[in-house]
Every structure is written in C-alpha cells, then in structure tokens.
Scaffold this motif. Sequence first.
Motif, PDB file in Angstrom:
ATOM      1  N   ASN A 235     -14.514 -12.607  15.795  1.00  0.00           N
ATOM      2  CA  ASN A 235     -15.022 -13.893  16.256  1.00  0.00           C
ATOM      3  C   ASN A 235     -14.899 -13.917  17.781  1.00  0.00           C
ATOM      4  O   ASN A 235     -13.797 -14.011  18.309  1.00  0.00           O
ATOM      5  CB  ASN A 235     -14.201 -15.011  15.600  1.00  0.00           C
ATOM      6  CG  ASN A 235     -14.852 -16.353  15.684  1.00  0.00           C
ATOM      7  OD1 ASN A 235     -16.063 -16.467  15.598  1.00  0.00           O
ATOM      8  ND2 ASN A 235     -14.049 -17.382  15.850  1.00  0.00           N
ATOM      9  N   ILE A 236     -16.025 -13.846  18.489  1.00  0.00           N
ATOM     10  CA  ILE A 236     -16.016 -13.684  19.938  1.00  0.00           C
ATOM     11  C   ILE A 236     -16.777 -14.829  20.604  1.00  0.00           C
ATOM     12  O   ILE A 236     -17.974 -15.000  20.362  1.00  0.00           O
ATOM     13  CB  ILE A 236     -16.627 -12.322  20.326  1.00  0.00           C
ATOM     14  CG1 ILE A 236     -15.797 -11.211  19.659  1.00  0.00           C
ATOM     15  CG2 ILE A 236     -16.687 -12.152  21.835  1.00  0.00           C
ATOM     16  CD1 ILE A 236     -16.462  -9.909  19.531  1.00  0.00           C
ATOM     17  N   GLN A 237     -16.063 -15.622  21.394  1.00  0.00           N
ATOM     18  CA  GLN A 237     -16.617 -16.792  22.077  1.00  0.00           C
ATOM     19  C   GLN A 237     -17.406 -17.668  21.096  1.00  0.00           C
ATOM     20  O   GLN A 237     -18.536 -18.051  21.355  1.00  0.00           O
ATOM     21  CB  GLN A 237     -17.483 -16.376  23.265  1.00  0.00           C
ATOM     22  CG  GLN A 237     -16.695 -15.655  24.329  1.00  0.00           C
ATOM     23  CD  GLN A 237     -17.528 -15.180  25.490  1.00  0.00           C
ATOM     24  OE1 GLN A 237     -18.738 -15.072  25.408  1.00  0.00           O
ATOM     25  NE2 GLN A 237     -16.859 -14.892  26.582  1.00  0.00           N
ATOM     26  N   SER A 238     -16.783 -17.946  19.952  1.00  0.00           N
ATOM     27  CA  SER A 238     -17.452 -18.649  18.865  1.00  0.00           C
ATOM     28  C   SER A 238     -16.491 -19.557  18.111  1.00  0.00           C
ATOM     29  O   SER A 238     -15.295 -19.560  18.358  1.00  0.00           O
ATOM     30  CB  SER A 238     -18.039 -17.636  17.875  1.00  0.00           C
ATOM     31  OG  SER A 238     -18.973 -16.810  18.509  1.00  0.00           O
ATOM     32  N   THR A 239     -17.049 -20.266  17.162  1.00  0.00           N
ATOM     33  CA  THR A 239     -16.275 -21.090  16.239  1.00  0.00           C
ATOM     34  C   THR A 239     -16.638 -20.659  14.830  1.00  0.00           C
ATOM     35  O   THR A 239     -17.809 -20.463  14.505  1.00  0.00           O
ATOM     36  CB  THR A 239     -16.618 -22.587  16.413  1.00  0.00           C
ATOM     37  OG1 THR A 239     -16.320 -22.960  17.753  1.00  0.00           O
ATOM     38  CG2 THR A 239     -15.829 -23.442  15.448  1.00  0.00           C
ATOM     39  N   ILE A 240     -15.601 -20.519  13.990  1.00  0.00           N
ATOM     40  CA  ILE A 240     -15.849 -20.146  12.598  1.00  0.00           C
ATOM     41  C   ILE A 240     -14.938 -20.968  11.694  1.00  0.00           C
ATOM     42  O   ILE A 240     -13.785 -21.224  12.033  1.00  0.00           O
ATOM     43  CB  ILE A 240     -15.655 -18.626  12.387  1.00  0.00           C
ATOM     44  CG1 ILE A 240     -16.253 -18.156  11.073  1.00  0.00           C
ATOM     45  CG2 ILE A 240     -14.208 -18.233  12.493  1.00  0.00           C
ATOM     46  CD1 ILE A 240     -16.385 -16.650  10.967  1.00  0.00           C
TER      47      ILE A 240
ATOM     48  N   VAL B 157      -8.690 -10.790  10.794  1.00  0.00           N
ATOM     49  CA  VAL B 157      -9.499 -11.620  11.694  1.00  0.00           C
ATOM     50  C   VAL B 157      -9.072 -11.374  13.139  1.00  0.00           C
ATOM     51  O   VAL B 157      -7.883 -11.367  13.450  1.00  0.00           O
ATOM     52  CB  VAL B 157      -9.330 -13.123  11.370  1.00  0.00           C
ATOM     53  CG1 VAL B 157     -10.140 -13.982  12.328  1.00  0.00           C
ATOM     54  CG2 VAL B 157      -9.724 -13.411   9.931  1.00  0.00           C
ATOM     55  N   TYR B 158     -10.046 -11.181  14.009  1.00  0.00           N
ATOM     56  CA  TYR B 158      -9.809 -11.040  15.438  1.00  0.00           C
ATOM     57  C   TYR B 158     -10.551 -12.161  16.158  1.00  0.00           C
ATOM     58  O   TYR B 158     -11.739 -12.385  15.921  1.00  0.00           O
ATOM     59  CB  TYR B 158     -10.316  -9.688  15.932  1.00  0.00           C
ATOM     60  CG  TYR B 158     -10.288  -9.539  17.434  1.00  0.00           C
ATOM     61  CD1 TYR B 158      -9.091  -9.292  18.098  1.00  0.00           C
ATOM     62  CD2 TYR B 158     -11.451  -9.628  18.181  1.00  0.00           C
ATOM     63  CE1 TYR B 158      -9.051  -9.151  19.476  1.00  0.00           C
ATOM     64  CE2 TYR B 158     -11.425  -9.485  19.554  1.00  0.00           C
ATOM     65  CZ  TYR B 158     -10.229  -9.244  20.201  1.00  0.00           C
ATOM     66  OH  TYR B 158     -10.204  -9.111  21.568  1.00  0.00           O
ATOM     67  N   ASP B 159      -9.852 -12.881  17.030  1.00  0.00           N
ATOM     68  CA  ASP B 159     -10.452 -13.950  17.834  1.00  0.00           C
ATOM     69  C   ASP B 159     -10.334 -13.613  19.308  1.00  0.00           C
ATOM     70  O   ASP B 159      -9.261 -13.247  19.781  1.00  0.00           O
ATOM     71  CB  ASP B 159      -9.726 -15.282  17.610  1.00  0.00           C
ATOM     72  CG  ASP B 159     -10.140 -15.971  16.333  1.00  0.00           C
ATOM     73  OD1 ASP B 159     -11.298 -15.817  15.922  1.00  0.00           O
ATOM     74  OD2 ASP B 159      -9.303 -16.671  15.754  1.00  0.00           O
TER      75      ASP B 159
END
Length: 70
Positions: free
Chosen positions: A30-35, A54-56
């Motif tokens: 999850n890169i520069q995002s919202t999940i 999960v990687y943020d």
Amino acid sequence: GGVRNTSSAARFSNLIFTKNNANHGGAIANIQSTIQLSNVVFANNTAVAKGGAVYDSSSTTGITNATFYG
C-alpha cells in the motif's frame, strides 16, 4: 505480491491472501494510498525486505476481523 495499491483508495472484504511473495508486502503493498480490509485471512505470505503480509508507505490501512498466520 497479491495487491499493489498505489496512489488510490481500495476496499477488500471476505478474501484469503495465501502464499504471496514480494520484495515489500507479500500480500499487499500500500503506497501513498488508503486501503480498508474486512473479514480477511493472511496465510503464509512472505516478503524479502519488509511486510510479510502488509507493507505501508505513506499510507493508511484499516483492518477489521482479520487472521494472520504462517
């Protein structure tokens, strides 16, 4: 990996992420995002560097009713 979410918003429910592999975020990166995740299972996911499941990176992740194992 299973999902790469970049510069966006995503919602996943009632899923099983199993035996995924990536450099960052075996199941989800999850890169520069919202999940938002609900009713999910993470089983036996791996990452070379960071985030077996999960990687943020500069992101927001919401998790409800999840099981992690492996």
